[in-house]
Design an enzyme around this catalytic site. Sequence first.
Site, mmCIF file in Angstrom:
data_model
loop_
_atom_site.group_PDB
_atom_site.id
_atom_site.type_symbol
_atom_site.label_atom_id
_atom_site.label_comp_id
_atom_site.label_asym_id
_atom_site.label_seq_id
_atom_site.Cartn_x
_atom_site.Cartn_y
_atom_site.Cartn_z
ATOM 1 C CG ASP A 284 4.999 4.216 5.920
ATOM 2 O OD1 ASP A 284 4.171 4.519 6.796
ATOM 3 O OD2 ASP A 284 5.393 5.005 5.055
ATOM 4 C CD GLU B 151 -1.278 10.712 7.382
ATOM 5 O OE1 GLU B 151 -0.077 10.449 7.225
ATOM 6 O OE2 GLU B 151 -1.923 10.375 8.394
#
Length: 259
Positions: free
Chosen positions: A46, A35
């Site tokens: 994140d 990924e």
Amino acid sequence: MNKPVLVSFLVSGDPNPDATLKFMKALDKYSGVIELGIPFSDPVADGPTIQAADVRALSNGFKIAKSFEVLKEFRKESDTPVILMTYYNPVFKRGIETFVMQAKEAGANGLIIVDLPLQEATEYREICKKHEMGTVFLAAPNTPEERLKISDEASTEFLYLISTFGITGARESFEQMTFDFIKRARTTCKGKICVGFGISKGSHAESLIEQGADGVIVGSAFVDIIKNYGDSEEALVKLEELAKELSEGIEKGYEKRNK
């Protein structure tokens, strides 16, 4: 993806595009999927580790086209599936169809747009289908049954199960809630399910695979190595060592599950 796999996440361009290519090659041996995150200035999903990696890449003048170039280079040596992870803003600015076509041409197998809700993704899904681009959507432990089913149907590569609430980042262990969520998804979903957020060691991978996951997604633990060792031989060694440990954990979990 028949046996469970390691999905290895890297931030493209951290600390530079050439290093990203080397890191992808180092992880390739033990990864079923890679990924590749496209750096974004406001990565809301994140945690601090990946946010800092985005900053490092962007401060070095990273551009989206560089992600495509890195992937094209990787494709000369490997056919391991690559999923590009991004936020909606860069895709929208480029034009959804343009972005999908460029990603496809570069060699991407699928896309994750983290902040694009499924109910707003009709046009995006149609464009991906038209260009044979895979899609990955996310589900959290509090995702209702019906939405879980729809998210599963919309995800052609795998459904990304968020192991816990909050942002990405390594943690010590997983709560029962995570295991219950995997079991619920296992009975509800027809497609592949991969678990991410907080996985950093072999024992984590082992327990999650044993519960029924088809893969584990590991990001912050790899990105931490890059933060600490930069563009160096030592970074390559450490990345491969961790990928091997995680891969062995996956294997053990799979064996336990099939006893």
